[in-house]
Design a protein around this motif. Sequence first.
Motif, mmCIF file in Angstrom:
data_model
loop_
_atom_site.group_PDB
_atom_site.id
_atom_site.type_symbol
_atom_site.label_atom_id
_atom_site.label_comp_id
_atom_site.label_asym_id
_atom_site.label_seq_id
_atom_site.Cartn_x
_atom_site.Cartn_y
_atom_site.Cartn_z
ATOM 1 N N ALA A 103 -7.883 39.546 55.604
ATOM 2 C CA ALA A 103 -9.338 39.669 55.310
ATOM 3 C C ALA A 103 -10.018 38.851 56.087
ATOM 4 O O ALA A 103 -11.013 39.431 57.132
ATOM 5 N N GLU A 104 -9.701 37.530 56.754
ATOM 6 C CA GLU A 104 -10.388 37.003 57.585
ATOM 7 C C GLU A 104 -10.327 37.520 59.051
ATOM 8 O O GLU A 104 -11.281 37.378 59.762
ATOM 9 N N ARG A 105 -9.276 38.054 59.363
ATOM 10 C CA ARG A 105 -8.859 38.716 60.625
ATOM 11 C C ARG A 105 -9.902 39.923 60.829
ATOM 12 O O ARG A 105 -10.438 40.204 61.648
ATOM 13 N N CYS A 106 -9.950 40.881 59.608
ATOM 14 C CA CYS A 106 -10.889 41.839 59.687
ATOM 15 C C CYS A 106 -12.559 41.201 59.735
ATOM 16 O O CYS A 106 -13.353 41.961 60.254
ATOM 17 N N ASP A 107 -12.819 40.300 59.214
ATOM 18 C CA ASP A 107 -14.163 39.479 59.255
ATOM 19 C C ASP A 107 -14.310 39.316 60.882
ATOM 20 O O ASP A 107 -15.463 39.545 61.296
ATOM 21 N N LEU A 108 -13.206 38.536 61.293
ATOM 22 C CA LEU A 108 -13.406 38.232 62.670
ATOM 23 C C LEU A 108 -13.635 39.440 63.664
ATOM 24 O O LEU A 108 -14.312 39.416 64.653
ATOM 25 N N LEU A 109 -12.773 40.374 63.485
ATOM 26 C CA LEU A 109 -12.634 41.711 64.068
ATOM 27 C C LEU A 109 -14.207 42.275 64.057
ATOM 28 O O LEU A 109 -14.875 42.591 65.191
ATOM 29 N N GLY A 110 -14.830 42.171 62.975
ATOM 30 C CA GLY A 110 -16.116 42.953 63.085
ATOM 31 C C GLY A 110 -17.422 42.011 63.726
ATOM 32 O O GLY A 110 -18.091 42.539 64.351
ATOM 33 N N TRP A 111 -16.986 40.500 63.511
ATOM 34 C CA TRP A 111 -17.982 39.669 64.280
ATOM 35 C C TRP A 111 -17.817 39.942 65.700
ATOM 36 O O TRP A 111 -18.672 40.003 66.507
ATOM 37 N N ARG A 112 -16.537 40.015 66.292
ATOM 38 C CA ARG A 112 -16.037 40.216 67.556
ATOM 39 C C ARG A 112 -16.975 41.501 68.112
ATOM 40 O O ARG A 112 -17.224 41.717 69.364
ATOM 41 N N LEU A 113 -16.666 42.497 67.216
ATOM 42 C CA LEU A 113 -17.245 43.915 67.566
ATOM 43 C C LEU A 113 -18.745 43.687 68.193
ATOM 44 O O LEU A 113 -19.369 44.229 68.958
ATOM 45 N N LEU A 114 -19.434 42.907 67.128
ATOM 46 C CA LEU A 114 -21.075 42.896 67.334
ATOM 47 C C LEU A 114 -21.379 41.870 68.601
ATOM 48 O O LEU A 114 -22.065 42.143 69.350
ATOM 49 N N ARG A 115 -20.210 40.939 68.805
ATOM 50 C CA ARG A 115 -20.314 39.980 69.850
ATOM 51 C C ARG A 115 -20.387 40.765 71.181
ATOM 52 O O ARG A 115 -20.996 40.586 71.981
ATOM 53 N N ALA A 117 -20.975 43.819 71.804
ATOM 54 C CA ALA A 117 -22.218 44.607 72.130
ATOM 55 C C ALA A 117 -23.524 43.864 72.251
ATOM 56 O O ALA A 117 -24.346 44.402 72.372
ATOM 57 N N GLY A 118 -23.193 42.463 72.286
ATOM 58 C CA GLY A 118 -24.550 41.856 72.384
ATOM 59 C C GLY A 118 -25.377 41.593 71.124
ATOM 60 O O GLY A 118 -26.554 41.567 71.196
ATOM 61 N N LEU A 119 -24.923 41.932 70.131
ATOM 62 C CA LEU A 119 -25.804 42.225 68.760
ATOM 63 C C LEU A 119 -25.912 40.949 68.118
ATOM 64 O O LEU A 119 -26.407 40.884 67.125
ATOM 65 N N TYR A 120 -24.984 39.837 68.213
ATOM 66 C CA TYR A 120 -24.755 38.617 67.575
ATOM 67 C C TYR A 120 -25.415 37.594 68.280
ATOM 68 O O TYR A 120 -26.262 36.706 67.889
ATOM 69 N N LEU A 121 -24.554 37.152 69.570
ATOM 70 C CA LEU A 121 -24.940 35.958 70.196
ATOM 71 C C LEU A 121 -26.343 35.980 70.863
ATOM 72 O O LEU A 121 -26.913 35.003 71.201
ATOM 73 N N GLU A 122 -26.710 36.949 71.163
ATOM 74 C CA GLU A 122 -27.793 37.288 72.117
ATOM 75 C C GLU A 122 -28.936 37.581 71.387
ATOM 76 O O GLU A 122 -30.084 37.534 71.914
ATOM 77 N N ALA A 123 -28.793 37.613 70.082
ATOM 78 C CA ALA A 123 -30.092 37.956 69.398
ATOM 79 C C ALA A 123 -30.839 36.705 68.872
ATOM 80 O O ALA A 123 -30.080 35.782 68.303
#
Length: 510
Positions: A103-115, A117-123
């Motif tokens: 589950a933690e790996r899936c959470d991290l995968l989702g976060w990395r996908l957003l990252r 695409a520039g939707l997490y760290l650049e916002a």
Amino acid sequence: MVSPPDAPLAPVDTVTVYGGVGPSAVDLDSVRRAAALATGAADDLRAAAVRCLGVSGDLVVPGAGVVEATWRLPVEAVAEAMARARALEAAAQDAARCLVASAERCDLLGWRLLRAAGLYLEAESTAQRVVGALVTAGSFGVGAAFGGLGWAGLAGAGVVGGAAMAGYVAGGVLSGGASWAVTGQLGTTATRGLAPFSDEAFTGLGSGVALARPGLAQGRSGVGGGAGALAHVARELPVLGNDDQGVRITRLGAEDFADGAVPAWSDTGARSVQEALGRIDSLYPEHGGAPAGTVAVQKVTGSDGAVSWTVLIPGTQSAFPAEHPLDGRTDVELVAGQPDGATAAVERALADSSVGPGEPVTFVGHSLGGIAAAALVSRAGFAERYRVGGLVTAGSPTGSLATPTGVPVLHLETPEEIVSHADGRSASENPRTPDRVTVVRSLRDSTSAADRAASGSVVQAHAVTTHVRTLDLAIGLGDPRVTEVTDRIGPRLDGEAVSTTFYRAERAGT
């Protein structure tokens, strides 16, 4: 190590890369849907883990009927049944742990996908934008106030800014041997909290000085204009300035170094970009015993006889104008885009080394050294005289410089070291081209104790070793943009025959 997005991050997950060769377009809606699916899978896995633990509880505490049915059984049979129950309990708990980890790996995968695409760290949040605007406005007022006081005000701004930078960058000699950023918990907290807004602070300060002294700023606005005004003061005021008779260089021998020997790496090529960058530490007087103002030019000859060169340039070694050009005066001249002593010294060293027109030269610079290297390769006509093989900068404000097309460029920055923001630009605002890559790492978000300590000290955050670790982590991350640029630069750093010439640069008028 898995790093959930709402907790401190594993060091490798604090790395963000801008620019370089990558996908030409990203379907943001598809990325969001994929991230949502990953998050949903994480929820399902956690629910399954809860069920496994529920089964484990049933096995540990049998029902009354089970107890009543088994009390007449032989002791051996009861013991065997309990052993099986304990084995099933352990298996259920192991399954639960595996499900939680997945589950933690899936959470991290989702976060990395957003990252990715520039939707997490650049916002930036609304609150961050408001704070940034307030910092810009406040520092603009300070800059305008200093500038409005005339020569004395500008000199004061230069002295205060230079003293602060020396305290941070050179190890805090102006504050009793300890950096102002590490003299207490208050300083540490302030560094971590305010560092992300240092680009806004420099923008406001420079704009205020430029507006108050447009003549000295030569009509330029922003950081460049403000730096130009301060550079003029550094050159003209007798108490601060040196006469403008250029620079001279002197070849150094082993006897010129503090321990009577040149650095051990002088006759070996660098096996990686990280190794080449790490060698710059040996050029600082306090680390390697080199005389102040020392730069290194290394000649590398390959097995095929081809020659390449590596130039290593350290950073600021005096906040105030000094007898060498690696000083505060050169800092403001470089940020202002004006003629300076550091680039002049490097050009003289290249000429003295007899670098051939077709032989690639790779520049590696830390702090001021990185600005000087970037300014040099960006200068009109330089690429016609020398073949630039690559550029690596660490902790250097280079966002306003346009590097030549086709030259692999790597910038390393951290928000907490502040120096990279002296041009009023954050790492995300650096130019992004297929040849130019910026790697930035947020030290305060890391789970590493060393990173956390460095996040509260501009000295540690700005250190060469911190930037080397950033590059190590970025390469370990496997980001193709980073490996592509380092693979283009790396082969030119090593060869079969290697020799290094060390030069001391001095102002000719001293």
